[in-house]
Design a protein around this motif. Structure first.
Motif, short mmCIF file in Angstrom:
data_model
loop_
_atom_site.label_atom_id
_atom_site.label_comp_id
_atom_site.label_asym_id
_atom_site.label_seq_id
_atom_site.Cartn_x
_atom_site.Cartn_y
_atom_site.Cartn_z
N LEU A 43 0.84 -1.20 0.00
CA LEU A 43 0.00 0.00 0.00
C LEU A 43 0.88 1.26 0.00
CD1 LEU A 43 -2.68 1.58 0.33
CD2 LEU A 43 -2.46 1.24 2.79
N VAL A 46 2.28 1.97 -3.51
CA VAL A 46 1.40 2.62 -4.49
C VAL A 46 1.13 4.08 -4.10
CG1 VAL A 46 0.29 0.59 -5.50
CG2 VAL A 46 -0.65 1.55 -3.41
N LEU A 144 6.55 -2.41 -9.20
CA LEU A 144 6.17 -3.70 -9.80
C LEU A 144 6.99 -4.83 -9.18
CD1 LEU A 144 5.72 -2.77 -13.58
CD2 LEU A 144 3.94 -3.40 -11.93
N ILE A 154 2.16 -13.98 -0.66
CA ILE A 154 0.76 -14.37 -0.48
C ILE A 154 0.62 -15.87 -0.71
CG2 ILE A 154 -1.53 -14.20 -1.57
CD1 ILE A 154 -1.00 -11.19 -1.91
N THR A 158 0.09 -19.02 2.33
CA THR A 158 -0.99 -20.00 2.28
C THR A 158 -0.45 -21.42 2.18
OG1 THR A 158 -2.38 -18.38 1.17
CG2 THR A 158 -3.07 -20.67 1.01
N TYR B 17 -6.85 2.49 -3.70
CA TYR B 17 -5.71 1.81 -3.07
C TYR B 17 -6.03 1.46 -1.61
CZ TYR B 17 -2.64 3.17 -6.99
OH TYR B 17 -2.04 3.31 -8.21
N LEU B 18 -6.67 2.40 -0.92
CA LEU B 18 -6.99 2.18 0.50
C LEU B 18 -8.05 1.09 0.66
CD1 LEU B 18 -6.97 5.88 1.80
CD2 LEU B 18 -5.29 4.11 2.28
N ALA B 21 -6.43 -2.21 0.12
CA ALA B 21 -5.65 -2.58 1.31
C ALA B 21 -6.57 -3.13 2.40
CB ALA B 21 -4.88 -1.37 1.83
N LEU B 24 -7.54 -6.58 1.47
CA LEU B 24 -6.42 -7.51 1.68
C LEU B 24 -6.30 -7.90 3.16
CD1 LEU B 24 -3.73 -5.90 -0.68
CD2 LEU B 24 -4.85 -8.11 -0.99
N VAL B 25 -6.48 -6.90 4.03
CA VAL B 25 -6.39 -7.17 5.47
C VAL B 25 -7.54 -8.10 5.89
CG1 VAL B 25 -6.57 -6.13 7.76
CG2 VAL B 25 -5.16 -5.04 6.00
N THR B 28 -6.89 -11.59 4.76
CA THR B 28 -5.85 -12.23 5.57
C THR B 28 -6.41 -12.67 6.92
OG1 THR B 28 -4.19 -10.83 4.50
CG2 THR B 28 -3.51 -11.95 6.52
N SER B 52 -6.55 -16.94 -0.97
CA SER B 52 -5.22 -16.55 -1.44
C SER B 52 -5.27 -16.03 -2.88
CB SER B 52 -4.28 -17.76 -1.33
OG SER B 52 -3.00 -17.43 -1.77
N LYS B 55 -6.57 -12.51 -2.93
CA LYS B 55 -5.55 -11.52 -2.54
C LYS B 55 -4.57 -11.30 -3.69
CE LYS B 55 -3.67 -12.18 1.59
NZ LYS B 55 -3.10 -13.00 2.67
N PHE B 56 -4.15 -12.40 -4.29
CA PHE B 56 -3.22 -12.34 -5.42
C PHE B 56 -3.81 -11.46 -6.54
CE2 PHE B 56 -1.17 -13.79 -9.24
CZ PHE B 56 0.08 -14.27 -8.88
N VAL B 59 -3.91 -7.61 -5.69
CA VAL B 59 -2.61 -6.94 -5.80
C VAL B 59 -2.22 -6.77 -7.27
CG1 VAL B 59 -0.13 -7.15 -5.30
CG2 VAL B 59 -1.79 -7.77 -3.55
N VAL B 60 -2.41 -7.83 -8.05
CA VAL B 60 -2.01 -7.78 -9.46
C VAL B 60 -2.87 -6.77 -10.23
CG1 VAL B 60 -1.98 -9.12 -11.59
CG2 VAL B 60 -1.03 -10.09 -9.50
N TYR B 63 -2.71 -2.93 -7.60
CA TYR B 63 -1.41 -2.37 -7.23
C TYR B 63 -0.40 -2.48 -8.38
CZ TYR B 63 -2.85 -1.92 -2.34
OH TYR B 63 -3.49 -1.54 -1.19
N MET B 64 -0.52 -3.56 -9.17
CA MET B 64 0.38 -3.68 -10.32
C MET B 64 -0.27 -3.09 -11.59
SD MET B 64 1.96 -7.46 -9.57
CE MET B 64 3.53 -7.39 -10.40
N HIS B 65 -1.49 -2.56 -11.42
CA HIS B 65 -2.19 -1.80 -12.46
C HIS B 65 -2.53 -2.60 -13.71
CE1 HIS B 65 0.48 1.35 -10.42
NE2 HIS B 65 -0.71 1.42 -9.87
#
Lengths: 164, 108
Positions: A43, A46, A144, A154, A158, B17-18, B21, B24-25, B28, B52, B55-56, B59-60, B63-65
């Motif tokens: 976070l 970004v 990235l 992640i 798991t 983004y928030l 996040a 994701l929390v 988890t 899982s 979450k993956f 992020v992809v 966050y990885m856009h």
């Protein structure tokens, strides 16, 4: 690389002849905090990119430093975990679990280390005034890499920790 | 490197983004919670794999856009990922089968 290492871990899962076994050493609450730490670092990353892109270098520096700091905390957690395991009798040579566990998580830790050094380098360049909106692509590529490290964790969290 | 990112590929806002996040929390916490609840034991593995994967994907995509970027980048990420999954499945079939057969032969 990580596909092969995770496969190797899974292939040898449950095939250790002598202990300690995963249930004897793995500390789920501790690793959950490490996972939370790494997710929050993504976070921060970004937010750093967004700040650099809009030219807000004050917050860009703060988020870059926060990302690197959280990465360092994750590495500290890994050092504590590895030390604890060694004290409990689990080393690279003890059994198949020790060998595959340390190689997998150690390789991931090495990637995190590279990421932390990369982030601190960017932060220092930002402090020197050599990083600005014109270098947003540099921050994006760093991000990235950092998110890649995050998604690998992640999967590891798991597969290794929760699916025992 | 000193090039500006393409403006065509709009990145998510800070609010997005928030929210990601927070998701994701929560995921988890669910993962760890499911791990400790005995009632989930029979379905633990599939539930953990789904959480899982979620979450993956978050992020992809955010966050990885990859959700907003050109499909070329999705291909550049997706192709090696598929290859890694194929390697993983192939190795599992190859070695788990061999080890199981060897174990059965030893027992027999």
């Amino acid at each position: 690389l990580f596909g092969s290492l995770i496969s190797t871990y899974l292939v040898y899962k449950g095939r250790s002849v002598v202990g300690p076994y995963p249930r004897d050493v793995l500390n789920i609450p501790f690793t959950s905090i490490s996972t939370f730490d790494l997710l929050m670092s993504s976070l921060m990353m970004v937010l750093a990119l967004a700040a650099v892109q809009r030219g807000d270098m004050k917050w860009g520096k703060i988020w870059l430093f926060s990302t690197a700091l959280l990465g360092t905390v994750f590495l500290g957690g890994q050092v504590i975990e590895f030390t604890d395991f060694v004290h409990k009798g689990l080393t690279l040579q003890t059994n198949l679990f020790g060998c595959t566990f340390f190689v997998l998580t150690g390789t991931h830790g090495a990637h995190v280390t590279v990421g932390v050094l990369w982030l601190f380098t960017l932060w220092v360049r930002a402090l020197q005034g050599k990083l600005g909106p014109a270098h947003a692509m540099t921050v994006e590529i760093t991000g990235l890499y950092w998110h890649f490290v995050d998604v690998v964790w992640i999967v590891i969290f798991t597969v290794v920790y929760l699916i025992q | 490197m000193s090039t500006q990112p393409e403006q065509g590929a709009a990145h998510p806002t800070v609010g997005v983004y928030l929210r990601v996040a927070a998701a994701l929390v929560i995921l988890t916490v669910l993962e760890v919670g499911v791990f400790y609840v005995p009632a989930f034991r029979p379905v633990l593995v599939p539930v953990l794999l789904v959480l899982s994967a979620a979450k993956f994907a978050l992020v992809v995509m955010f966050y990885m856009h990859l959700r907003a970027d050109s499909r070329v980048f999705s291909f550049l990420f997706g192709a090696p990922f598929v290859l890694a999954v194929v390697v993983l499945v192939a190795l599992l079939f190859l070695f788990l089968g061999a080890l199981t057969l060897r174990g059965a032969a030893g027992a027999g």
